[in-house]
Design an enzyme around this catalytic site. Structure first.
Site, PDB file in Angstrom:
ATOM      1  CB  ALA A  74      50.405  49.593  64.344  1.00 39.90           C
ATOM      2  CB  THR A  75      47.965  51.090  59.553  1.00 35.27           C
ATOM      3  OG1 THR A  75      48.388  49.742  59.372  1.00 35.27           O
ATOM      4  CG2 THR A  75      48.014  51.813  58.220  1.00 35.27           C
ATOM      5  CG  ASN A 154      56.643  42.976  59.236  1.00 38.01           C
ATOM      6  OD1 ASN A 154      57.513  43.844  59.189  1.00 38.01           O
ATOM      7  ND2 ASN A 154      55.922  42.650  58.186  1.00 38.01           N
ATOM      8  CD  GLN A 182      54.858  41.553  64.069  1.00 34.80           C
ATOM      9  OE1 GLN A 182      54.677  40.673  64.920  1.00 34.80           O
ATOM     10  NE2 GLN A 182      54.054  41.699  63.041  1.00 34.80           N
ATOM     11  CB  SER A 202      48.896  46.873  66.619  1.00 33.33           C
ATOM     12  OG  SER A 202      47.660  46.566  66.061  1.00 33.33           O
ATOM     13  CB  ALA A 203      44.886  45.580  70.437  1.00 30.59           C
ATOM     14  CG  HIS A 204      45.687  42.891  65.042  1.00 31.17           C
ATOM     15  ND1 HIS A 204      46.079  42.017  64.066  1.00 31.17           N
ATOM     16  CD2 HIS A 204      46.094  44.106  64.625  1.00 31.17           C
ATOM     17  CE1 HIS A 204      46.684  42.677  63.093  1.00 31.17           C
ATOM     18  NE2 HIS A 204      46.717  43.961  63.412  1.00 31.17           N
ATOM     19  CB  CYS A 329      50.221  44.063  54.091  1.00 32.31           C
ATOM     20  SG  CYS A 329      50.080  44.173  55.858  1.00 32.31           S
TER      21      CYS A 329
HETATM   22  C1  PLP Z   1      55.706  45.888  61.770  1.00 29.77           C
HETATM   23  C2  PLP Z   1      54.266  46.251  61.542  1.00 29.77           C
HETATM   24  N1  PLP Z   1      53.914  47.541  61.491  1.00 29.77           N
HETATM   25  C3  PLP Z   1      52.632  47.916  61.304  1.00 29.77           C
HETATM   26  C4  PLP Z   1      51.630  46.985  61.144  1.00 29.77           C
HETATM   27  C5  PLP Z   1      50.217  47.439  60.954  1.00 29.77           C
HETATM   28  O1  PLP Z   1      49.485  47.281  62.149  1.00 29.77           O
HETATM   29  P1  PLP Z   1      47.907  47.328  62.190  1.00 29.77           P
HETATM   30  O2  PLP Z   1      47.425  46.023  61.633  1.00 29.77           O
HETATM   31  O3  PLP Z   1      47.559  47.499  63.642  1.00 29.77           O
HETATM   32  O4  PLP Z   1      47.448  48.496  61.395  1.00 29.77           O
HETATM   33  C6  PLP Z   1      51.951  45.625  61.161  1.00 29.77           C
HETATM   34  C7  PLP Z   1      50.932  44.603  60.908  1.00 29.77           C
HETATM   35  O5  PLP Z   1      51.145  43.679  60.160  1.00 29.77           O
HETATM   36  C8  PLP Z   1      53.313  45.252  61.390  1.00 29.77           C
HETATM   37  O6  PLP Z   1      53.679  43.967  61.428  1.00 29.77           O
END
Ligand code: PLP
Length: 386
Positions: A74-75, A154, A182, A202-204, A329
């Protein structure tokens, strides 16, 4: 001590569902083809599997398969949406609107946009974690290239007024990007119904593998799609080049299918467990649930405790519980959460906050254990302070 510690950090990441792993395995070995190989069966099989996953993902958000672009997470999807739409927009003084409570994946892209000469409005939220949509509308300028607002936070689980924001964006002809990491797979998300133009997931975070995500790009943006940020080879219809992560994508598709099938039952089960946990912790003196009065994800509890040192609390709990103070993060930076800060939570209280997030493999016994551990640890730490 409890080994392994009880995992209550599902918002940071989720374990792969064994059914997801099972679906992925053949794509590491026998069916290892490159989905872009057009001249033999290995490639065709890989491509077929990727297209099936694309359809599974489209279904979970109410999109069409051709509107899904695979990314590394997702990033990356947020980078493509924000930087790509900023670059796509024409004219001087380009502008983006976002919220102070967004994930760093969005906020850091906005900082980059500012470095590139753009301007960004960071909207405030109220104590409940919600923006004032009238303020959002008033912030729109003729040169606004994008509105970026997340689906569910999140850290607090607070669900944003996505449909209202989308309506305002559409009224002014401004594309709307939603970080739905989320929310997807946890609560119903329907991009057409809600009017979202771009959406990252995002998959994870939904029992799939790490390192794979997707960006939904509405067909309606044709001619105004984000400028690609990764080039070379023209994969994903030129939106995102690079050999596709076939096993990861297959796992992502399977994860979406499982999440959809079990969503309703899982929502109720998790909400019941979360409420049990939350109600017990609310009885601890000097506790405050952040975002309590807002619509929230069913499996998240963000709670601050007066008169305990947050760092010591986490350290003590780590022997038996895997919980966090906020997003994975930013928990290394030891800064108060920017989300709680934006909600007006006092610094001291924000520094002693736990984010508890439950998931598919959380049991009632684990919740009972967590209630006991957290209560006991707070009591001990408060005794020591006296
Ligand atoms: C709200 C939100 N956006 C973006 C991300 C980033 O996703 P990814 O880990 O797939 O890059 C996260 C992951 O913590 C998230 O919680």
């Amino acid at each position: 001590m409890r080994n392994p510690p009880v995992y209550l950090d599902y918002n940071a990441t989720t374990p792969c569902d064994p059914k997801v792993v099972e679906a992925m395995l053949p794509f590491f070995t026998e069916q290892f083809g490159n989905a872009a190989s057009r001249t033999h069966a290995y490639g065709w099989l890989a491509e077929e599997a990727v297209e099936e996953a694309r359809a599974q993902l489209a279904r979970v958000i109410g999109a069409e398969p051709l509107e899904i672009i695979f990314t590394s997470g997702a990033t990356e999807a947020a980078n493509l949406a924000i930087k790509g739409m900023f670059e796509r927009a024409s004219g001087p003084d380009k502008h983006i609107i976002t919220l102070k409570t967004e994930h760093k994946a969005v906020l850091d892209c906005c900082r980059r946009v500012e470095e590139a000469g753009g301007t960004v409005t960071y909207l405030e939220v109220n104590a409940a974690g919600l923006p004032d949509v009238q303020e959002l509308e008033a912030a729109i300028q003729p040169n606004t290239a994008l509105i970026a607002a997340m689906y569910a936070n999140n850290e607090t689980g607070v669900i944003q007024p996505v449909k209202e924001i989308a309506g305002i964006a559409a009224k002014h002809g401004v594309p709307f990007f939603c970080d739905a990491v989320q929310a997807v797979g946890k609560i119903p998300v329907d991009v057409k119904e809600e009017g979202v133009d771009l959406l990252a997931f995002s998959a994870h975070k939904m029992y799939g593998p790490k390192g794979v995500g997707a960006l939904y790009i509405s067909r309606k943006l044709s001619g105004r799609k984000p400028v690609p940020q990764i080039e070379g080879g023209g994969h994903e219809r030129g939106q995102r080049s690079g050999t596709l992560n076939v096993p990861g994508i297959v796992g992502f598709g399977k994860a979406a299918e499982l999440a959809m099938a079990g969503m309703e039952a899982e929502f109720s089960r998790l909400k019941r467990l979360r409420d049990k946990l939350e109600n017990a912790l609310r009885r601890v003196e000097g506790s405050h649930v952040n975002g309590y009065s807002s619509p929230r994800l069913p499996h998240v509890c963000n709670i601050s405790f007066e008169a305990v040192e947050g760092e010591r609390l986490l350290l003590q709990l780590a022997k038996s519980l895997a919980v966090s103070s906020g997003s994975a993060c930013s928990s290394v930076t030891q800064q108060p959460s920017h989300v709680l800060e934006a909600m007006g939570v006092p610094h001291r209280l924000a520094m002693s906050t736990l984010r508890l997030s439950l998931g598919r493999f959380t049991t009632e016994e684990e919740v009972d254990f967590a209630i006991g551990e957290i209560g006991k640890t707070i009591e001990i730490l408060r005794q020591v302070r006296k």
